[in-house]
Design a protein around this motif. Structure first.
Motif, short mmCIF file in Angstrom:
data_model
loop_
_atom_site.label_atom_id
_atom_site.label_comp_id
_atom_site.label_asym_id
_atom_site.label_seq_id
_atom_site.Cartn_x
_atom_site.Cartn_y
_atom_site.Cartn_z
N VAL A 1 0.65 -1.18 -0.09
CA VAL A 1 -0.31 -0.13 0.05
C VAL A 1 0.92 1.21 0.07
O VAL A 1 0.56 2.12 -0.50
CB VAL A 1 -1.25 0.32 1.05
N ARG A 2 2.26 0.80 0.85
CA ARG A 2 2.92 2.10 0.81
C ARG A 2 3.22 2.68 -0.98
O ARG A 2 3.91 3.28 -0.88
CB ARG A 2 3.93 1.58 1.82
N GLU A 3 3.87 1.43 -1.18
CA GLU A 3 4.25 1.42 -2.57
C GLU A 3 3.41 2.32 -3.94
O GLU A 3 3.69 2.92 -4.37
CB GLU A 3 4.69 0.11 -2.40
N ASP A 4 2.15 1.34 -3.26
CA ASP A 4 1.67 1.03 -4.95
C ASP A 4 -0.08 0.69 -5.03
O ASP A 4 0.11 0.21 -4.31
CB ASP A 4 2.04 0.92 -6.10
N THR B 1 -7.18 -2.07 1.26
CA THR B 1 -6.60 -0.77 0.92
C THR B 1 -6.11 0.17 3.01
O THR B 1 -6.21 0.22 3.16
CB THR B 1 -6.08 0.00 0.29
N THR B 2 -7.97 -0.40 2.33
CA THR B 2 -8.71 0.69 4.04
C THR B 2 -8.39 0.01 5.34
O THR B 2 -8.03 0.77 6.18
CB THR B 2 -10.29 1.32 3.84
N ALA C 1 -10.47 -8.61 -7.20
CA ALA C 1 -9.24 -9.30 -6.97
C ALA C 1 -9.76 -10.87 -6.43
O ALA C 1 -9.61 -11.90 -6.86
CB ALA C 1 -8.35 -8.71 -6.34
N GLN C 2 -10.49 -10.65 -5.30
CA GLN C 2 -10.68 -11.54 -3.91
C GLN C 2 -11.60 -12.70 -5.04
O GLN C 2 -12.02 -13.67 -5.20
CB GLN C 2 -11.51 -11.01 -3.14
N ALA D 1 -1.84 -2.40 -5.00
CA ALA D 1 -2.44 -3.30 -4.13
C ALA D 1 -3.71 -3.40 -3.67
O ALA D 1 -4.00 -4.84 -4.22
CB ALA D 1 -1.75 -2.54 -2.89
N ALA D 2 -4.22 -2.36 -4.39
CA ALA D 2 -5.84 -2.54 -4.12
C ALA D 2 -5.94 -3.84 -5.82
O ALA D 2 -6.90 -5.07 -5.29
CB ALA D 2 -6.96 -1.93 -4.86
#
Lengths: 381, 265, 364, 413
Positions: free
Chosen positions: A223-226, A237-238, B86-87, A230-231
């Motif tokens: 999440v920190r990177e992208d 992410t939340t 995605a899941q 990530a999502a």
């Protein structure tokens, strides 16, 4: 975890005793800050969220102990597993709520985690810098609320700036009388306090390490990177960020709870923005994301605060006296400590953003801009 | 034409119904109907600015359509956020590689597995046997995936990998989430012919070995024509043609659209 | 083919649309309307008091607005919350004070200008103080950008923000070293008398309040002219839209960013001097709180939006004075910070909206 | 990797140890002189804005010791000055207060404690030193609950876990100063007052006491509000107060919490100091207040929990002169109280040694509380059973031509 260091920490009181030194108190205070810094490290270092209001959790943790282990709510009288005798000094029944400190540690952790979620849930979708401002806002509101809280529609919730006093010691009431220091956690022998905070710090370190290497830890880095990537990989992410926030808050709260019991008094004015920045400095100086770096950062900065600056002040005064310069002999160097920290923040970001002991990943990330500078920089400049 | 095909292939894994996307007055995608059969490789082509990537981002959930709906495995997924899709089994890669640069290749793949792992916080902290076993298995599986895409260096930071390896790592990462539908956004962009050929082969194996359906955006016409079961052509946000590769290749509308711009590939 | 940039901004717009769902806005509207009705009732009950407070709020708000413009200009162009801006404002008030004292570094340039000085001298002093403070603060701002922000332009956002916090502490402590920890009085150059004396006695509007408006208005007009009409102003807008495209069109991006910081600093300097003359005191840690209020104003108006910053400043000023009147001074801070949080959470684009604060795909 | 970690660990350890050793290199006493020795300490905030004030107190203690050749009767006295402020707080810090108390509690050499300066700090220190049985004399704490009921319900008992008293103070507590303010206002013919406080322990406590006494004196309290000491101005507040037409405004608080601005805005809102009395406590009895308020300070009333240097009895005047001679600077408001505290403590040590043949903490506490009819720089006074001074003379001052001028004495007996 280096075994040698743990062993040394375990025998520190013996060394202190043997040297006849007076180390235990400062060591305990430093340990509290180590805990705070490790808590913030989860938020800033692991998840890459800038939290400028971390002091709020520290304050909330302290107030949990203040509320539920003192005579503050004196309209009721309730005790649960408390180390105190049911009758106070005056022989009357103890007013107020008195719950065992050990139980309150859990309560404080849960309470601050809850607040971390309350604060985080609506705000974590904001972009990083806005999040920083929102946390700063909360960090200002919460202590301010404790200041004003002596009159919430006429009810005295926090006792205002007078603060909550006479907080119960933790104590282990089931122990025999012969182990009195441990039974009562007195103010004169600090060993029980020291081992308590030591255990708390070790637990914090352990949890930090385990989390870093876990599925959640990977999600934080992702999440920190992208965030979008990530999502797309299925990372929520939340919730991922929320967990960082809540877990960071837990350690802030635990540190606060210990602090409240240790000092036995809580004043809302001690939870200022400066503390948030100090803890942030510790994390950044040591190296965002690096557990040992952050510990070192906490020790270094507290060392500067408590020992180095007053020492330097002494030297400057000596020089001033020798040169008969009233300017130098009356200088108040420690007053400018945040000047030093400000320079430190800027310098660290410009020259060594990864900190003294960098986290491998963080170093790469923070130097990212430098390599492809030419790509983004307008060509004709 | 599309009606006819639907009858031919009853097993539809993904369907888009009159998807429209408007950006501040600009229509990027206009009422596009579209579907992907189970186990098929479907390509989305079109000149630059045709709205392919926009469409793609809507499929994976990064963008939400202004109108229209998406169905995945028979379920309306239009309002689902990306991680929920995605899941459910939609994996993707990005046109401009978006790996987690400061994670090792292996960790990138492990992150891709995120949704398939169960390890909770308490379990991770306590290091329960279940979590440990799961971690161990995940690592093995990740290593297998890396081997499958032909990547040797596991511990290198993703950003330090050569370009072609990064592309392959992205595919491995997407595969790790065990997708039923894999979205590949220009996977051969910037690759030399040998790399392209190897990648094309890899995509073919995805379908054969894993039974994964693939939605492909590609500029390299040779790739598109060689592996696609079905090709849809977008221009200015409109679907102008679709059909089997051989059919589309000769469609005058497609030729016109590509002549208007520079024909790539 | 959509570029990454496009993708990000589109993503941002979309996620924002999706998430600021309508029930939230409805609740916000209902609460706002309820508060306004309550205020209206008070206004009818005691109009003199209400309008006095309204004017107090507007005057306080005008100063906040000037600071807010500095935040919004910088945010608009490089998306950085320039934490040090509030402290630059404090330095501005210190510079103004020094100019009025006529003494710097032990050198006496002219006799201090005080309440006893003649009218002409006072006007001259005020203008000189304003101009010097504006220049100094402008240059400080440019210097900070060059030294601390520019090298980090491509680093993660976190890094620049941390640097900005560091710069804030550095400026604050420079103020502490320069003038010490206690509050320092400004000379009373402008009269406390009621402008409206003779017209109405229930509404109290001092010459000092009028002064603030008299300084603020030309600055706002000038700024708006600069941005709308001049070549540099257009360049600023272009850079704010898209740095790369602007660079390709031959705009010197670095110089444009510097000019933006210069403008922000000039406004901070002016508001610093005005603050001092208006309130009569200044102190080294003034910038933190005023800066936070101003940032709240910028966010409330819609960060990146100049009109929004002014509107936000005035609204924050009025919220403050109304709160002082009807709720209590000690809650004012909490109320304003709550406004900040509520706006960020429920309407991150602010009242007038411009740049979204909601996370776009994967921005650092 | 593991090796590297170990190196890092060692480095950390080294640094930590270095800091800690630097920190504890001071202190430690020597033994073996023929006459008995004892150590006393002072505990005051020596960093931040209250440093100048407290340095004069340290000077005054040193002066008291010099005048006695470092002897309390036959007992040789060593003196250590402790700082209870931290750099990061810029003022007293509860952790530092606790640390100082904790560390002294374990050092049996130390038999007396002068301080602390802040009531908040005293709340932290008294319970710790109470368990250690160490006698304390504070020159400046005015919070009522430290010694007698009037603060919170279980005060003062909660500060004394052993049940025995060990804390005394030579300054009069808030109840008397609040009362003095109310009496003075009554004498000025004030019939209605608006009360403000700065929400700190000192200011709020005083405002509470003032309010209670003002009501007793028949003064109508129109409103009571806590202010935010960091607000940029108080125009809205003053405009609101002006509508209520009070005869007076009382401010419980300190200069550092924006008292100057408050007065400026009061005058600016059309309430001149001639028309509407502005009164504050000794927290604004310093030149910094007049500087900050500028011309608006003219005519402000200030109460002081004792007598100003100029009004002290003969001994007090001698002290002021001696101090000036030795340190070449003027005393501050609390300097004489620091001097008195030191002398009271030293006399108690002297008496304890004479009575017991040795100096023990217990003896010192006993003798401290036995201080009766003490003829010191503040006048002649005793400690009551709570450890409070029996002095009842306070003073009222008014700003005239940019200076505090003595106006009257107020006896609250």
């Amino acid at each position: 975890m280096p075994v040698g260091l743990i062993l040394l920490a375990l025998v520190l009181p013996l060394i202190n005793g043997a040297l006849g030194a007076d180390l235990m108190f400062p060591v305990i205070v430093v340990a509290i800050y180590v805990m705070l810094a490790l808590g913030l490290n989860i938020v800033v270092g692991f998840a890459g969220l800038l939290d400028l209001g971390f002091v709020a959790f520290y304050a909330l943790g302290a107030y949990v102990v203040g509320w539920f282990a003192s005579t503050h709510f004196n309209e009721v009288s309730f005790a649960f597993l408390s180390a105190l005798p049911a009758q106070g000094v005056s022989g009357r029944e103890l007013p107020g709520i008195h719950i065992s400190f050990w139980l309150l540690l859990l309560v404080a952790g849960a309470f601050t985690a809850l607040w971390g979620i309350i604060i985080g849930a609506p705000t974590l979708r904001l972009r990083g810098d806005y999040l920083a401002i929102v946390t700063l806002g909360f960090g200002e509101i919460i202590p301010r609320f404790f200041v004003n809280g002596d009159n919430i529609f006429g009810y005295n919730l926090t006792n205002g700036t007078i603060g909550i006093k006479g907080i119960d010691p933790p104590g282990l009431p089931f122990l025999p009388n012969s182990l009195n220091t441990w039974r009562q956690f007195g103010t004169l022998d600090l060993d029980p306090w020291y081992y308590t905070i030591l255990i708390l710090v070790l637990v914090t370190i352990f949890v930090n390490i385990r989390l870093r290497d876990s599925r959640l830890g990977r999600a934080w880095v992702a999440v920190r990177e992208d965030e979008a990537a990530a999502a797309a990989m299925g990372v929520n992410t939340t919730t991922t960020k929320l967990w960082a926030y809540a877990l960071g808050a837990v350690f802030g709260g635990l540190a606060g709870a210990f602090y409240g019991a240790f000092i036995k008094s809580i004043f809302p004015t001690s939870f200022s923005f400066n503390i948030s920045v100090l803890v942030l400095c510790m994390v950044i100086l040591g190296g965002m994301g690096n557990i040992y770096g952050v510990i070192l950062g906490a020790i270094l900065l507290q060392g500067i605060n408590f020992y180095l600056l007053p020492e330097v002040n002494g030297w400057v005064h000596a020089i001033g006296d020798a040169l008969e310069s009233p300017l130098l002999s009356n200088a108040d160097i420690p007053k400018y400590n945040y000047f030093l920290f400000g320079i430190l923040l800027v310098m660290m970001m410009l020259l060594r953003p990864e900190g003294v002991i960098p986290n491998r990943q963080r170093r790469e990330e923070l130097h990212e801009g430098e390599e492809d500078e030419s790509v983004v920089e307008p060509t004709h400049v | 034409m599309s009606e006819a095909r639907k009858e031919e292939v009853p097993n539809i894994i993904f369907e888009a119904r009159s998807i429209t996307k408007v950006f501040g007055g600009l229509v990027a995608v206009n009422a596009v109907d579209f579907y992907i059969p189970q186990g098929g490789i479907v390509s989305l082509i079109g000149p630059n600015g045709a709205g392919k990537t926009t469409f793609f981002n809507m499929v994976s959930g990064l963008l939400r359509p202004t109108a229209g709906s998406f169905f995945f495995l028979g379920q309306d997924v239009t309002r689902l956020v990306p991680h929920r899709r995605a899941q459910m089994g939609i994996g993707r890669t990005f046109q401009n590689i978006r790996l987690f640069g400061t994670m090792s290749a292996l960790d990138n793949v492990l992150t891709g597995m995120h949704v398939r792992l169960r390890g909770g916080i308490v379990g991770s902290i306590l290091g329960t046997p279940g979590v440990r076993r799961e971690e161990k298995e995940a690592r093995e599986r990740a290593a297998d995936l890396l081997k499958f895409v032909g990547l040797r260096s596991r511990e290198t930071f993703a950003k330090n990998l050569p370009y072609g390896d990064q592309r392959r790592l992205e595919i491995a990462r997407a595969l790790a989430s065990e997708p039923k539908l894999l979205l590949l956004d220009e996977p051969t962009a910037g690759m030399n012919p040998q790399e392209t050929a190897r990648l094309t082969q890899l995509i073919g194996r995805l379908k054969e070995e894993y039974g994964i359906s693939v939605l492909l955006i590609e500029h390299e016409m040779r790739v598109v024509m060689s592996i696609s079961d079905w090709v849809t052509v977008l221009d200015h946000g409109e679907k102008i043609s679709e059909g089997a590769p051989a059919q589309v290749r000769v469609d005058p509308k497609v030729i016109e659209a590509y002549l208007g711009t520079a024909m790539t590939g | 083919m959509a570029t990454t940039q496009e993708l990000k901004s589109r993503g941002a717009v979309l996620l924002d649309d999706v998430r600021s769902s309508s029930w939230q806005s409805r609740i916000a509207v209902v609460i706002t309307v309820a508060l306004l009705v309550l205020l209206l009732i008070q206004a009818i009950k005691d109009p003199g008091q209400f309008f006095s407070q309204l004017l107090v709020g507007i005057t306080n708000g005008a100063i906040i607005a000037l600071i807010a413009l500095g935040y919004t200009l910088v945010y608009g162009i490089i998306e950085l919350i320039n934490f040090a801006h509030g402290d630059n404002f404090m330095i501005g008030s210190f510079v103004g004070l020094t100019v009025l004292s006529g003494t710097f570094l032990g050198l006496s340039f002219f006799a201090p200008i005080t309440a006893e000085s003649g009218a002409v001298l006072k006007i001259f002093g005020v203008i000189l103080a304003l101009v010097i403070a504006m220049v100094v603060c402008g240059l400080i701002n440019v210097g900070i950008e060059r030294v601390a922000y520019k090298p980090l332009r491509n680093s993660p956002r976190l890094a620049v923000l941390i640097t900005a916090i560091g710069m804030s502490f550095i400026l604050q402590n420079l103020g502490l070293i320069w003038k010490g920890a206690s509050q320092i009085p400004f000379p009373d150059l402008i009269s406390d008398d009621n402008v409206l004396a003779g017209i109405t006695y229930t509404v109290f509007y001092r010459w000092k309040d009028l002064f603030v408006i008299l300084v603020t208005m030309p600055l706002l007009v000038g700024l708006s002219y600069f941005i709308q009409r001049t070549k540099q102003g257009k360049a600023m807008r272009a850079v704010a839209q898209d740095k790369e495209a602007a660079a390709m069109m031959g705009i010197n991006v670095n110089r444009t960013i510097s000019i933006t910081f210069l403008l922000g600093g000039i406004l901070a300097g002016a508001s610093g001097v005005m603050f001092g003359l208006f309130n009569g005191t200044t102190v080294f840690n003034l910038g933190f709180r005023q800066g936070l209020f101003a940032f709240t104003a910028a966010v409330l108006g819609g960060i990146g939006n100049l009109t929004g910053a002014v509107l936000g400043g005035l609204v924050i000023g009025v919220i403050g004075s109304m709160n002082d009147q009807y709720i209590g001074v000690r809650w004012t801070d909490i109320v304003i910070f709550t406004v900040l949080i509520l706006v960020l959470v429920f309407r991150p684009r602010g009242l007038l909206g411009d740049r979204s604060a909601v996370q776009g795909g994967g921005q650092q | 990797m593991i090796r590297k970690r170990r190196v890092v660990t060692l480095a950390m350890l080294g640094v930590a140890a270095a800091f800690l050793i630097v920190g504890c290199s001071g202190g430690g006493g020597e033994q073996g002189t023929s006459s008995p020795t004892a150590t006393i300490v002072s505990d005051l905030p020596l960093q931040g804005s209250s440093r100048p004030q407290n340095e004069t107190i340290v000077n005054a203690i040193q002066l008291a010791l010099d005048q006695r050749n470092n002897m309390a009767g036959d007992v040789q006295i060593k003196y250590q000055s402790q700082d209870d402020a931290t750099a990061q707080a810029g003022k007293w810090d509860e952790a530092k207060c606790a640390q100082n108390a904790q560390s002294v509690a374990q050092n049996e050499e130390i038999v007396g404690w002068i301080g602390p300066f802040n009531s908040g700090c005293a709340q932290v220190q008294i319970p710790i030193l109470n368990q250690a049985g160490l006698g304390m004399v504070s020159p400046a704490n005015t919070y009522i609950g430290l010694t007698k009921p009037g603060g919170e319900p279980d005060e003062p008992e909660k500060f004394y876990p052993t049940g025995n008293r060990n804390y005394t103070r030579v300054i009069v507590a808030d109840d008397k100063q609040g009362r003095a303010g109310a009496i003075w206002m009554r004498d000025l013919g004030v019939r209605s007052v608006y009360i403000l406080d700065d929400q700190e322990t000192y200011g709020k406590g005083l405002a509470d006491q003032f309010q209670q006494n003002a009501e007793e004196q028949g003064i109508q309290v129109l409103g009571r509000e806590g202010i935010d000491g960091k607000a940029s101005n108080y125009r809205a507040l003053m405009s609101k107060i002006a509508q209520l037409n009070p005869d007076a405004i009382y401010f419980g608080g300190i200069t550092q919490n924006n008292a100057g601005q408050l007065v400026k805005d009061k005058v600016g809102a059309g309430m001149s100091n001639e028309g509407v009395v502005f009164m504050g406590p000794d927290g604004i009895n310093e030149d910094a207040f007049i500087d900050a308020a500028g011309n608006s300070a003219e005519g402000v009333y200030v109460t002081f929990g004792g007598l100003p240097a100029s009004e002290l009895p003969g001994k007090g005047q001698d002290f002021v002169q001696n101090y000036k001679d030795k340190y070449n600077s003027d005393v501050e408001a609390y300097t004489a109280y620091g001097y008195e505290a030191a002398n009271v403590l030293l006399d108690a040590i002297d008496r304890a040694y004479k009575a017991d043949g040795q100096v023990t903490r217990e003896g010192v506490v006993r003798e401290l509380f036995a201080t009766r009819n003490y003829d010191g720089v503040l006048g002649t006074w005793s400690f009551d059973q709570n450890g409070d001074t029996t002095l009842t003379q306070l003073s009222g001052q008014r700003v005239k031509s940019g200076k505090f001028g003595f106006d009257r004495t107020i006896d609250v007996a």
